[in-house]
Design a protein around this motif. Structure first.
Motif, PDB file in Angstrom:
ATOM      1  N   PHE A   1      -2.131  -2.645  -8.403  1.00 31.28           N
ATOM      2  CA  PHE A   1      -1.914  -2.294  -7.000  1.00 31.28           C
ATOM      3  C   PHE A   1      -3.198  -2.388  -6.187  1.00 31.28           C
ATOM      4  CE2 PHE A   1      -2.952   1.569  -4.486  1.00 31.28           C
ATOM      5  CZ  PHE A   1      -2.481   1.110  -3.260  1.00 31.28           C
ATOM      6  N   ALA A   2      -4.316  -1.911  -6.755  1.00 34.28           N
ATOM      7  CA  ALA A   2      -5.578  -1.914  -6.019  1.00 34.28           C
ATOM      8  C   ALA A   2      -5.953  -3.332  -5.588  1.00 34.28           C
ATOM      9  CB  ALA A   2      -6.684  -1.305  -6.878  1.00 34.28           C
ATOM     10  N   PHE A   3      -5.812  -4.281  -6.497  1.00 32.99           N
ATOM     11  CA  PHE A   3      -6.101  -5.678  -6.156  1.00 32.99           C
ATOM     12  C   PHE A   3      -5.127  -6.203  -5.101  1.00 32.99           C
ATOM     13  CE2 PHE A   3      -7.890  -5.526 -10.561  1.00 32.99           C
ATOM     14  CZ  PHE A   3      -9.205  -5.832 -10.233  1.00 32.99           C
ATOM     15  N   ALA A   4      -3.848  -5.856  -5.268  1.00 31.46           N
ATOM     16  CA  ALA A   4      -2.827  -6.340  -4.336  1.00 31.46           C
ATOM     17  C   ALA A   4      -3.023  -5.749  -2.943  1.00 31.46           C
ATOM     18  CB  ALA A   4      -1.431  -5.994  -4.856  1.00 31.46           C
ATOM     19  N   GLY A   5      -3.366  -4.463  -2.872  1.00 32.95           N
ATOM     20  CA  GLY A   5      -3.570  -3.815  -1.579  1.00 32.95           C
ATOM     21  C   GLY A   5      -4.710  -4.439  -0.803  1.00 32.95           C
ATOM     22  N   VAL A   6      -5.816  -4.697  -1.483  1.00 32.28           N
ATOM     23  CA  VAL A   6      -6.958  -5.336  -0.835  1.00 32.28           C
ATOM     24  C   VAL A   6      -6.607  -6.761  -0.423  1.00 32.28           C
ATOM     25  CG1 VAL A   6      -9.321  -6.162  -1.172  1.00 32.28           C
ATOM     26  CG2 VAL A   6      -8.656  -3.908  -2.025  1.00 32.28           C
ATOM     27  N   GLY A   7      -5.964  -7.510  -1.332  1.00 29.33           N
ATOM     28  CA  GLY A   7      -5.626  -8.904  -1.051  1.00 29.33           C
ATOM     29  C   GLY A   7      -4.647  -9.066   0.092  1.00 29.33           C
ATOM     30  N   SER A   8      -3.663  -8.165   0.172  1.00 30.81           N
ATOM     31  CA  SER A   8      -2.674  -8.269   1.254  1.00 30.81           C
ATOM     32  C   SER A   8      -3.311  -8.027   2.616  1.00 30.81           C
ATOM     33  CB  SER A   8      -1.528  -7.273   1.031  1.00 30.81           C
ATOM     34  OG  SER A   8      -1.994  -5.936   1.068  1.00 30.81           O
TER      35      SER A   8
ATOM     36  N   ASN B   1       0.809  -1.213   0.000  1.00 30.45           N
ATOM     37  CA  ASN B   1       0.000   0.000   0.000  1.00 30.45           C
ATOM     38  C   ASN B   1       0.846   1.269   0.000  1.00 30.45           C
ATOM     39  OD1 ASN B   1      -3.114  -0.517   0.355  1.00 30.45           O
ATOM     40  ND2 ASN B   1      -2.078  -2.115   1.523  1.00 30.45           N
ATOM     41  N   PHE B   2       2.017   1.223   0.652  1.00 36.26           N
ATOM     42  CA  PHE B   2       2.900   2.388   0.618  1.00 36.26           C
ATOM     43  C   PHE B   2       3.500   2.553  -0.779  1.00 36.26           C
ATOM     44  CE2 PHE B   2       6.407   5.178   1.504  1.00 36.26           C
ATOM     45  CZ  PHE B   2       5.928   5.988   2.518  1.00 36.26           C
ATOM     46  N   GLY B   3       3.882   1.430  -1.399  1.00 38.68           N
ATOM     47  CA  GLY B   3       4.386   1.502  -2.771  1.00 38.68           C
ATOM     48  C   GLY B   3       3.328   2.045  -3.721  1.00 38.68           C
ATOM     49  N   GLY B   4       2.064   1.670  -3.487  1.00 38.72           N
ATOM     50  CA  GLY B   4       0.981   2.214  -4.305  1.00 38.72           C
ATOM     51  C   GLY B   4       0.831   3.710  -4.124  1.00 38.72           C
TER      52      GLY B   4
END
Length: 547
Positions: free
Chosen positions: A345-352, A145-148
């Motif tokens: 990123f949006a998918f990765a942020g939610v999934g993480s 999320n910080f990388g996003g």
């Protein structure tokens, strides 16, 4: 949890009739490990594969950590480092898949460590691995999320002509906004068929992103292409480290990207046939991500202009925005390509965050976190551990404040996530090796005796090396701003977990109840047994009262 739910397992996993459903068999095996089912089993292999693939998020991870490998060797480190780490990650994923197939639980690695250990050492092994895994999942969510947020800042910079650079507070506020959005989606949108749809969409979006970016940059960047010699053999080391060491330090880009596959074990208790579906998803997600990453990196290296020094000075430390802008020749075109990455990123942020909150809940269920009785509750209406979601969101958000003290904070976030997850993966594998893999006999996903030893050994050696490597700063000349604070964050949580062990854990924590039952001197158990369920129930009730 077994004791809290008042459910007493009375049937062995192996005595279930062949006509029983997969869900009943999975629940019985979970009960044999000392837990009662509390979550609905409505997820399939493709959902878990999609979640693992979205957490790895190869194009996004490679982009946000691009400057690390660019500093430490350039094309050779970026390309061949990815290939090398992909092969090693496949070994790690296969090793974890074998263990997961034998002990499918949302606790994941800390439960595995307990069952693979002897009963005497099960509590301390699961405590260490559980805390390391918890910190790893929190910091993985943090780094994504910080990388996003940094990527969003880089996107804004495309439309600024004044060499604009975001202030730290602007990046922090954007990061917090990303965390709030991820938390809201997890609370109200990630359940049942919605989670399945979300992960399928992630799979297709990521694949389409790689294809569109690959075609666009190669077609439009006609004047700025690099030679094949540069792409496949170029070396640019600006880190100050000796060349060989710089290559290894630069592997953090690839290692960080390829870390999330093991975390999806946190959803084992929501899968109908977890001992087969989750291991398969782990392995295939690494294969899919490795190929996707390779297809993404080669075109990027062909347009790697201007000089690396100019790229490394890009806004928010994200050079991909500059590359896209230059290759397309327009601000709109550059932002359009960056927007595709922001979708990944949006998918990765939610999934993480999906995985982090379940990891928090599972560990709290065994009483290992201060205030466990609050964090282990499952919200009946939402069908998820809401309190664990709130705790994970707050902890991750507060950790982002490190950015105020160091401009290299992102390297620390990625380093801590990679180190902690690697250690949490490595300890159960190391214990299995020391115990001659006796607990893995008959695993549904089996590597075999000879191949299993080889793959487990490769995994252990790499994790030992990676733990040292990723505490190193990217550049040799270190200041308070460029220091890699991964070791500091790791040491803080290690001290916290050690303190809680001395104060409470060593007196009351018994670990997963199914792993610590000593039965008639049978210390080298092959499978968890549901026998003596009443004793387990009493121990669990006592543990909850103390917690």
């Amino acid at each position: 949890m077994l004791g809290s739910s008042g459910i007493k397992p009375t049937t062995s996993v192996h005595s279930i009739s062949s006509g029983a459903g997969k869900e009943a068999a999975a629940d019985a095996k979970l009960a044999a490990m000392g837990y009662a089912p509390e979550l609905k089993r409505n997820l399939g292999m493709m959902t878990i594969l999609g979640l693992s693939f979205s957490i790895i998020a190869a194009p996004f991870g490679l982009s946000t950590a691009f400057s690390i490998a660019l500093t430490c060797g350039g094309p050779i480190t970026i390309l061949y480092g990815w290939v090398a780490v992909s092969l090693i990650s496949l070994c790690i994923a296969a090793s974890l898949a074998e263990i997961c197939s034998q002990f499918p639980s949302s606790g994941g690695v800390y439960v595995w460590a307990a069952f693979i250990s002897t009963p005497k050492w099960a509590p301390v092994a699961s405590w260490i691995v559980g805390w390391v895994s918890l910190v790893g999942n929190w910091t993985l969510c943090l780094s994504i999320n910080f990388g996003g947020a940094q990527l969003i800042m880089a996107g804004i910079s495309i439309f600024r002509d004044d060499l604009w650079a975001p202030e730290p507070y602007q990046t922090i506020l954007t990061f917090w906004a990303c965390m709030v959005v991820s938390a809201v989606i997890n609370a109200f949108g990630v359940k049942g068929r919605y989670l399945d749809a979300l992960n399928r969409a992630s799979f297709y979006w990521t694949g389409a992103t790689c294809l569109i970016i690959m075609i666009t940059v190669l077609v439009m960047a006609k004047d700025g292409r690099r030679s094949a010699e540069f792409v496949f053999s170029g070396w640019e080391n600006t880190s100050g480290w000796p060349d060989g060491w710089a290559f290894f330090v630069g592997l953090l880009q690839a290692a960080y990207t390829l870390t999330g596959y093991g975390t999806v074990a946190a959803l084992c208790e929501e899968v109908e046939n977890p001992e087969r579906e989750v291991p398969r998803a782990m392995v295939w997600s690494v294969v899919a991500a490795s190929l996707t990453g390779l297809a993404y990196l080669i075109p990027i290296l062909f347009i790697l202009t201007p000089d690396s020094s100019d790229l490394l000075s890009a806004a928010a430390g994200q050079p991909l925005a500059v590359l896209f802008h230059i290759s397309t020749g327009s601000k709109g075109g550059g932002f359009a390509l960056l927007f595709l990455l922001l979708g990944v990123f949006a998918f990765a942020g939610v999934g993480s965050l999906t995985v982090a909150l379940r990891c928090t809940w599972a560990f709290a269920r065994d009483g290992a976190i201060p205030g466990s009785k609050h964090w282990s509750k499952v919200h009946e209406g939402l069908g998820l551990p809401l309190n664990s979601l709130l705790l994970s969101t707050v902890v991750v958000s507060l950790l982002g404040l490190i950015y105020f003290g160091s401009t290299a904070a992102f390297s620390a976030f990625t380093g801590v996530a990679t180190i902690c997850l690697s250690i949490s993966y490595g300890v159960p594998i190391a214990i299995a090796l020391l115990r001659r893999r006796v607990m893995l006999v008959g695993a549904p996903f089996s590597l075999g005796e000879r191949l299993g030893y080889l793959i487990n050994t490769i995994t252990f050696v790499w994790i030992t090396l990676a733990t040292v490597l990723f505490c190193m700063p990217t550049t040799r000349e270190v200041t308070s701003q460029t220091m890699n604070y991964a070791s500091v964050v790791f040491a803080f949580f290690f001290a916290l977990s050690a303190f809680w062990w001395v104060v409470w854990g060593r007196l009351h924590y018994v670990g997963p109840l199914g792993a610590v039952e000593e039965r008639s001197g049978e210390e080298d158990r092959i499978h968890p047994s549901p026998s003596d369920g009443e004793d387990r129930k009493e121990k669990e009730v006592e543990r909850k009262q103390v917690a």
